[in-house]
Structures are given as structure tokens and as C-alpha cells.
Design an enzyme around this catalytic site. Sequence first.
Site, PDB file in Angstrom:
ATOM      1  N   ASP A   1     -10.662   3.328   1.840  1.00 46.37           N
ATOM      2  CA  ASP A   1     -10.730   2.746   2.803  1.00 46.37           C
ATOM      3  C   ASP A   1     -10.890   3.107   3.739  1.00 46.37           C
ATOM      4  O   ASP A   1     -12.266   3.604   4.931  1.00 46.37           O
ATOM      5  CB  ASP A   1      -9.081   2.433   3.454  1.00 46.37           C
ATOM      6  CG  ASP A   1      -9.042   0.931   3.549  1.00 46.37           C
ATOM      7  OD1 ASP A   1      -9.451   0.525   2.652  1.00 46.37           O
ATOM      8  OD2 ASP A   1      -6.982   0.452   3.067  1.00 46.37           O
TER       9      ASP A   1
ATOM     10  N   LYS B   1       1.036  -1.166   0.176  1.00 44.38           N
ATOM     11  CA  LYS B   1      -0.550   0.084  -0.300  1.00 44.38           C
ATOM     12  C   LYS B   1       1.340   1.141   0.090  1.00 44.38           C
ATOM     13  O   LYS B   1       0.451   2.174  -0.540  1.00 44.38           O
ATOM     14  CB  LYS B   1      -1.197   0.247   0.965  1.00 44.38           C
ATOM     15  CG  LYS B   1      -2.071  -0.675   0.924  1.00 44.38           C
ATOM     16  CD  LYS B   1      -3.232  -1.084   1.924  1.00 44.38           C
ATOM     17  CE  LYS B   1      -4.447  -1.782   2.082  1.00 44.38           C
ATOM     18  NZ  LYS B   1      -5.516  -1.011   2.852  1.00 44.38           N
TER      19      LYS B   1
END
Length: 310
Positions: free
Chosen positions: A122, A85
Site C-alpha cells: 500500500d 490485514k
Amino acid sequence: MWLPNRSRTAVSQARPISGHTALLGVLGDPVRHSLSPAMHNAALAELGLDWIYLALPAAPAELTGVVQGLEAMGCRGLSVTIPHKQAVAALCRELTPLAERIGAVNTLIPLAEGGWRGTNTDAEGFCAPLRAAGDDAWQGTTAVVLGCGGSARAVVAGLVDLGCGSIQVAGRDPERLATFVADCAAWAPQLQPLTWGAAKPDLEQALSEAALVVNTTPVGMRSTSDATAAERCPLSPAQLDRLTPGSTVYDLIYTPRPTRLLQEASARGCRSQDGLEMLVQQGAAALRLWSGRDDVPVATMRQALLEQLP
Ligand SMILES: NC(=O)c1ccc[n+]([C@@H]2O[C@H](COP(=O)([O-])OP(=O)(O)OC[C@H]3O[C@@H](n4cnc5c(N)ncnc54)[C@H](OP(=O)(O)O)[C@@H]3O)[C@@H](O)[C@H]2O)c1
């Protein structure tokens, strides 16, 4: 003909693959355990898109080549999970301001002019179940975040967006905690560090004042290597007793459902929220970005995930 849920999803996923079928997928290492292919393929079938979503293992040393190769193949979009990420941000032609804030990318969107735009869904996924209480429900409230790792940054970005007036983040390593707070200071001025240790009363005090407590640690997550892991709770009995009835306890974990933390919180009169809806909603947000469609079938995605969970 009546079919049980599992069979219905299996039938709807059995769609033809042709020379025109386009590719999407999730990059990770390891990634074979990912629930995202089941969730996204169920949605793609319902949307009638001739796309397929695969788990795409990529070792860190191979990440650059894999991301460039997928772009060259006309890949329509990628999810990114552990451990890529952060590293994948450097491979993006553009980053959204949110991805820059969070310091992590979980979604890649192909750009018409070539290269990838990196963003992070997210925070949106985290906020979605909290927004159900109303757009202003969290304005000016006090939140406590347990843990200061990767997902905690998305959680803090979400809490800022919800308008929380005070955000206290608890970490067990003082140096990592100080770095976390310093990294977020420019966009989260309401963020305060909270030392997390047996002899420190700060966390108990903060818990007693919090409208929202969020667990971003993996404590309590079912583990294939440790049969007792799901029995664990990130808060001690004394800390649990400081939770206010009516406050919300949100655990990012979704296996088991409910976690020990959520069981203990419910027993003390708290509202509970597990991480499944965050997983669904971050995926739905990514699919909207890839497809440009607003009619992403969120209920189908949720059902596909539920069928995968033990
Ligand atoms: N629902 C969703 O969509 C979703 C999305 C993302 C993540 N998650 C879940 O969230 C959890 C965390 O993920 P992550 O990517 O943020 O992990 P991470 O980057 O490794 O961060 C974990 C944090 O928890 C702390 N921690 C770990 N063990 C602890 C313990 N025994 N006591 C106190 N603190 C502890 C770590 O502290 P140290 O730095 O000191 O080790 C770190 O601050 C995982 O269970 C993951 O599955 C769910």
C-alpha cells in the site's frame, strides 16, 4: 475487428482454465465487491500466465484454516483486505520490515521452504503518483494526514520514504491518535498529532502550511446504504479555505471520482489526486512479487479497473 474497451477486456480474459491453472486470490470478508479480480485477471491474460485470481471469502474464524489450505494447494499468491490485514501477520513465516512497521499485511508470497512471506504494497502504491513529480519533490515538505486508521499507517510510511520533513496526523479520537503516533514514533520521528475538532484551530493552521494533504478517512466515499455519503467532505468550508493554491490534495477514495474534497480543493487552485492509482500500483507491486516479472501491464490493470467503476 474493432471492439469497444469493455468487450476487448472480456475477450482477453476468456482464457482456458485447465488442470494446470494456478490459483491466486484476495482474502476478505466481505470480498465479493472487490475490483482486484478484474484488475489482476486482465494483467495475467496479457502476461500469458496460466494463473487465475479469485475473490476468496474468509470469515475471521476461518482465516487460519483458509490460509493454511491455500498454501497446501500451491496457491501462488494472495492479496489480503479488510478485516484480515492485521490478523494474517501472525500466520506468516516471515514479515518484511515494511509490513512490521505498518502493522498490516496486504500481500502474501509463498516461500520455497513452505509458509508465507507477508508484506505491504500500500505504501508503494500510495507513493507512486507522488513520485511522478520527481524523486526529491517531497523532500523536507510538510504533509497533513486526515484520519489515523489502517491505511494512514501505510500513508505515513510512504511519506517518510518520500522524505517529508513534517507529518501531522489529524484524528478525532485523542486516545486512538496518541496510540497511532506512539506506534510510529520509532520510524516516523517527524510525526505529530493534530487534534481534529470544530473548536481547534490547529488543523486550519497546519492546512495553511501543508504542501500535501491526504484524506485517509472514508468521508465522501459513495455508499450503497447512504445516498448522500458522496456529498460529504472531511474538511469544513473554513478549513478548505486554508488550503494553499498549488498544494496537492490526495484522497484515498476512488468512488466517486472526483470526491467532494477533490472538487473543493481544485476550485481553490490545488492539485488533486484520487485513490485509483494507489489501487492500481499496490496491485502491480504485488503482481511483480508473485510473478518475478518487471513487465507487469500497469495500463491494462488501470483500464480494467476503470471499466468496473460506475
Ligand atoms: N486507494 C486505495 O488503494 C485505498 C487503500 C486503502 C484504503 N482506501 C480507502 O481509505 C479509506 C479508509 O480506509 P481504512 O482502511 O484506513 O479505514 P479505517 O481503518 O476504518 O480508518 C478510517 C479512519 O478515518 C476516521 N474517520 C472515519 N469517519 C470519520 C469522520 N466522520 N470524521 C473524521 N474521521 C473519521 C477513523 O476515525 P475513528 O478511528 O475515530 O473511527 C479512522 O481514523 C476508505 O475509504 C478506503 O476505501 C483506499
